[in-house]
Design a protein around this motif. Structure first.
Motif, short mmCIF file in Angstrom:
data_model
loop_
_atom_site.label_atom_id
_atom_site.label_comp_id
_atom_site.label_asym_id
_atom_site.label_seq_id
_atom_site.Cartn_x
_atom_site.Cartn_y
_atom_site.Cartn_z
N ASN A 83 -21.28 -15.67 1.36
CA ASN A 83 -22.36 -16.21 0.53
C ASN A 83 -21.98 -16.42 -0.93
O ASN A 83 -22.71 -17.08 -1.66
N ASP A 84 -20.86 -15.83 -1.36
CA ASP A 84 -20.47 -15.90 -2.77
C ASP A 84 -18.95 -15.98 -2.84
O ASP A 84 -18.27 -14.99 -2.60
N ARG A 86 -16.98 -15.97 -5.21
CA ARG A 86 -16.35 -15.10 -6.21
C ARG A 86 -16.25 -13.66 -5.75
O ARG A 86 -15.40 -12.91 -6.22
#
Length: 141
Positions: A83-84, A86
């Motif tokens: 979902n991210d 980073r």
């Protein structure tokens, strides 16, 4: 008696850590590393570094160094977060799972030795006191 309490808790905590460190020395991990592994396992695999740092109540840069060393020992791995882009999620490797099984057994043996002669009722009372102290501390934030 109240004045002695924090010092008694600190002495027990230091002694526990020292004894467990001695029993884990041959596994090549420091107290900081094994406690990180413990929190990762307890918090549930797949935590982000930020979530683990919060759970451990330490700063993220401190945790990054610990995670780097655990990754070098092949005890954990960082996986991309779906979902991210980073973020990285933390997982135990097979070696990490084996390590935690050994740590858990050694810690259990030590715990039983240290709690010898103490009844479950006394332990229950002690834990209630600790929980109340933590509750009071949380109010102070």
């Amino acid at each position: 008696m109240r004045e002695q309490f924090p010092f008694a808790v600190a002495r027990v905590t230091r002694r526990w850590r020292k004894m467990l460190d001695e029993r884990l020395k041959d596994l090549g991990v420091t107290q900081a590393r094994w406690s990180t592994m413990f929190y990762l396992q307890e918090g549930g695999e797949g935590l982000t570094q930020r979530e683990l740092a919060s759970l451990m109540a330490i700063e993220n840069p401190t945790l990054v160094r610990l995670l780097d060393s655990l990754e070098q020992q092949s005890l954990i791995e960082r996986r991309p977060c779906p979902n991210d882009r980073r973020a990285r999620r933390l997982h135990l490797t097979k070696a990490g799972v084996d390590f935690m099984e050994e740590l858990t057994q050694r810690a259990s043996d030590l715990r039983e030795e240290m709690l010898e002669g103490i009844s479950d009722k006394d332990l229950e009372c002690t834990l209630k006191v600790f929980h109340k102290i933590m509750e009071n501390a949380e109010k102070q934030k």
